[in-house]
Design a protein around this motif. Structure first.
Motif, PDB file in Angstrom:
ATOM      1  N   LYS A  99      18.741  36.340  21.073  1.00 20.04           N
ATOM      2  CA  LYS A  99      19.294  35.568  19.966  1.00 20.04           C
ATOM      3  C   LYS A  99      18.749  36.149  18.668  1.00 20.04           C
ATOM      4  N   LEU A 100      19.638  36.595  17.791  1.00 16.40           N
ATOM      5  CA  LEU A 100      19.237  37.215  16.532  1.00 16.40           C
ATOM      6  C   LEU A 100      19.432  36.225  15.392  1.00 16.40           C
ATOM      7  N   VAL A 101      18.394  36.050  14.582  1.00 16.81           N
ATOM      8  CA  VAL A 101      18.507  35.174  13.419  1.00 16.81           C
ATOM      9  C   VAL A 101      18.136  35.946  12.160  1.00 16.81           C
ATOM     10  N   ASN A 102      18.751  35.559  11.056  1.00 17.78           N
ATOM     11  CA  ASN A 102      18.438  36.084   9.734  1.00 17.78           C
ATOM     12  C   ASN A 102      17.564  35.044   9.042  1.00 17.78           C
ATOM     13  N   LEU A 103      16.288  35.345   8.892  1.00 21.61           N
ATOM     14  CA  LEU A 103      15.339  34.354   8.420  1.00 21.61           C
ATOM     15  C   LEU A 103      15.514  34.002   6.949  1.00 21.61           C
ATOM     16  N   LEU A 104      16.184  34.840   6.186  1.00 23.71           N
ATOM     17  CA  LEU A 104      16.475  34.488   4.796  1.00 23.71           C
ATOM     18  C   LEU A 104      17.588  33.449   4.716  1.00 23.71           C
ATOM     19  N   ALA A 105      18.598  33.629   5.525  1.00 18.33           N
ATOM     20  CA  ALA A 105      19.739  32.717   5.497  1.00 18.33           C
ATOM     21  C   ALA A 105      19.544  31.513   6.410  1.00 18.33           C
ATOM     22  N   ASP A 106      18.646  31.626   7.364  1.00 18.92           N
ATOM     23  CA  ASP A 106      18.526  30.604   8.402  1.00 18.92           C
ATOM     24  C   ASP A 106      17.056  30.407   8.780  1.00 18.92           C
ATOM     25  N   PRO A 107      16.257  29.832   7.877  1.00 22.91           N
ATOM     26  CA  PRO A 107      14.823  29.674   8.168  1.00 22.91           C
ATOM     27  C   PRO A 107      14.533  28.753   9.345  1.00 22.91           C
ATOM     28  N   GLU A 156      16.141  28.897  12.140  1.00 23.15           N
ATOM     29  CA  GLU A 156      16.458  29.665  13.355  1.00 23.15           C
ATOM     30  C   GLU A 156      17.492  28.939  14.231  1.00 23.15           C
ATOM     31  N   GLU A 157      18.559  28.497  13.592  1.00 26.19           N
ATOM     32  CA  GLU A 157      19.559  27.699  14.297  1.00 26.19           C
ATOM     33  C   GLU A 157      20.796  28.486  14.717  1.00 26.19           C
ATOM     34  N   ARG A 158      21.087  29.610  14.050  1.00 25.09           N
ATOM     35  CA  ARG A 158      22.338  30.312  14.291  1.00 25.09           C
ATOM     36  C   ARG A 158      22.110  31.727  14.809  1.00 25.09           C
ATOM     37  N   ASP A 159      22.822  32.077  15.839  1.00 26.59           N
ATOM     38  CA  ASP A 159      22.766  33.429  16.390  1.00 26.59           C
ATOM     39  C   ASP A 159      23.784  34.292  15.669  1.00 26.59           C
ATOM     40  N   VAL A 160      23.294  35.319  14.970  1.00 23.77           N
ATOM     41  CA  VAL A 160      24.201  36.201  14.231  1.00 23.77           C
ATOM     42  C   VAL A 160      24.220  37.596  14.840  1.00 23.77           C
ATOM     43  N   GLY A 161      23.758  37.692  16.081  1.00 25.84           N
ATOM     44  CA  GLY A 161      23.715  38.978  16.765  1.00 25.84           C
ATOM     45  C   GLY A 161      25.047  39.667  16.894  1.00 25.84           C
ATOM     46  N   ARG A 179      11.672  43.208   9.415  1.00 26.53           N
ATOM     47  CA  ARG A 179      12.105  42.796   8.076  1.00 26.53           C
ATOM     48  C   ARG A 179      12.463  41.303   8.094  1.00 26.53           C
ATOM     49  N   ASN A 180      13.680  40.943   7.692  1.00 24.87           N
ATOM     50  CA  ASN A 180      14.043  39.523   7.679  1.00 24.87           C
ATOM     51  C   ASN A 180      14.819  39.103   8.924  1.00 24.87           C
ATOM     52  N   TRP A 181      14.771  39.939   9.938  1.00 18.19           N
ATOM     53  CA  TRP A 181      15.485  39.658  11.175  1.00 18.19           C
ATOM     54  C   TRP A 181      14.490  39.327  12.288  1.00 18.19           C
TER      55      TRP A 181
END
Length: 490
Positions: A432-440, A442-447, A409-411
């Motif tokens: 490293k998990l990124v949310n591509l909607l919030a972080d296109p 790919e700078e922040r790890d939200v795992g 999905r968007n992850w």
């Protein structure tokens, strides 16, 4: 008598109508298919993807095409040219086929003849099949396109940067020389041939690939593709036309009639030429009267060109090809089929290049092979708007033979970290998990805040690994003849 005649007339009218409708249904079941694959065209190059004039040249023909069908914002390819083309031809992730990386010399390269290509499937359904341009799936004579389902082919077996070999001569102003002792030796490494081939015949070498011929390839690919379509329409035969365009692969050089056209340099001139060539193909379909009967797909095989001085643009995404960054994986994709695929639709649903194989095969009435894993899914219901969502939620992303990331999905979970093609891949202690909607970017790890996503990413990985146990991947460099292990089991 009058009543019987009337009933007879109604019967024959009904029969004629039924036959007409049946004929239309059969025609709809076997559309012509035109696949235009451009080389290393990044996400940010076309006008409808935020490029065009911002990149030095408008792209009105491709932009118009996008408005006539479906434009995808989340079409995904493999990280290199050969893997993407292998996935397109077979519907299988390239890691399965021994085609997971651009081949180097000195070993058998390309698809084994055991693989079933889309051209082979459509040929069995009565399609004429033609290809023009770069193959990159086998340079041995036994593995050229006319041995893999295509009736005819014009092009090169490997890739366009080999045009630079013959340019290693400063006196000609072509490319910086390094001296005969260190430079290219045509006796040891002959220049790449430009072939013309027909099924069942020995391929003919027309000329060799050099910088002059490099500039002429786009026009020749287009001319030959249109000639093929014209011949098939006259013969009343459905066709699969695979135009494997040369642009925007380096050396990114425009044809002579486009050189200097934009005033913004070679790269912008090439963008203008690419748009023009696509327009020529579309105009030919209209002129031949088969526009409404033809499924047209326009796509790129990779993210943007990364070699100086021909760098392209990934638009909002980060990274270059030969990585699993979004700048590598996301590429332009437009599909048009008048009266079958709604016009003006845009979607951010995930589609992968392997899906093109299955979708085209089903559109042409072909059966999907059942004796091997096929990763592609049929996306026609999604393309036609009969379902809002894609038939795919995610996929594993390989860089060469390394599982580097997984999208769901968007992850996106990165297992290895590599931003640019020449960077050293770094193994991460945890994905490293990124949310591509919030972080296109790919700078922040939200795992740590979204550990629930791991289950979905792991399912994609586990399913793939299980299939490897049952159907072992073909090693790269496997010679002919290849046959899979008999009834392999975990």
């Amino acid at each position: 008598m009058h009543g019987r005649s009337l009933r007879g007339a109604v019967f024959w009218m009904a029969l004629a109508l039924a036959l007409l409708l049946r004929g239309e249904a059969l025609a709809a079941a076997k559309p012509n298919i035109v696949f235009m694959l451009v080389d290393n065209l990044g996400y940010g190059e076309l006008g409808v993807y935020g490029g065009g004039v911002l990149r030095g040249a408008p792209t009105p023909r491709i932009d118009t095409l996008a408005g006539q069908g479906l434009r995808l914002l989340n079409f995904n390819v493999e990280a290199q040219c050969t893997p993407s083309r292998s996935a397109l031809m077979t519907g299988r992730l390239a890691i399965r086929s021994g085609t997971y990386a651009v081949p180097l010399g000195g070993q058998p390269d390309g698809l084994t003849l055991w693989e079933e290509t889309i051209a082979e499937l459509l040929s069995r359904q009565g399609y004429a099949t033609g290809m023009w341009g770069k193959w990159h799936l086998g340079s041995g004579l036994d593995r050229l396109p006319t041995n893999q389902g295509f009736d005819e082919w014009f092009g090169i077996p490997r890739t366009y940067d080999e045009a630079l070999w013959t340019g290693q001569n400063e006196s000609k102003g072509l490319w910086p020389a390094v001296g005969d002792a260190q430079g290219w030796n045509p006796k040891a490494d002959p220049p790449q041939p430009i072939y013309e081939a027909r099924k069942g015949e020995q391929p003919k070498v027309l000329r060799t690939l050099d910088l002059e011929q490099r500039r002429l390839m786009e026009g020749e690919i287009t001319r030959r593709g249109i000639d093929f379509m014209t011949r098939q329409v006259k013969a009343g035969r459905p066709f699969f036309a695979y135009l494997s365009f040369s642009l925007m692969h380096f050396p990114t050089l425009p044809g002579p009639e486009f050189a200097g056209k934009t005033g913004n340099g070679d790269w912008a001139d090439c963008l203008a030429e690419m748009d023009h060539r696509v327009g020529q193909v579309l105009d030919a379909l209209k002129r031949l009267g088969v526009e409404d009967d033809t499924l047209v797909i326009f796509a790129s095989d990779n993210g943007p060109e990364a070699i100086h001085p021909w760098e392209g643009s990934a638009g909002p995404w980060r990274g270059t090809y030969f990585t699993a960054m979004e700048g590598s994986l996301r590429a332009p994709f437009i599909v048009r089929w008048p009266k079958k695929i709604p016009a003006g639709r845009v979607s951010n649903e995930i589609v992968h290049i392997v899906d093109c194989f299955t979708t085209m095969a089903r559109a042409g009435g072909a059966e999907i092979p059942k004796d091997r894993p096929i990763d592609g899914v049929d996306q026609m219901a999604f393309f036609q708007g009969r379902q809002e969502r894609s038939s795919r939620e995610g996929f594993p992303a390989f860089v060469a033979n390394r599982l580097t990331a997984v999208k769901w999905r968007n992850w996106k979970g990165h297992v290895l970290w590599q931003e640019k093609m020449f960077d050293t891949p770094q193994a991460l202690p945890i994905p490293k998990l990124v949310n591509l909607l919030a972080d296109p970017r790919e700078e922040r790890d939200v795992g740590p805040h979204n550990s629930w996503v791991a289950e979905h990413l792991m399912k994609i990985t586990d399913d793939l690994l299980k299939s490897f146990k049952e159907y072992p991947p073909i090693p790269m460099g496997t010679p002919e003849p290849y046959q899979p292990p008999v009834n392999p089991r975990p």
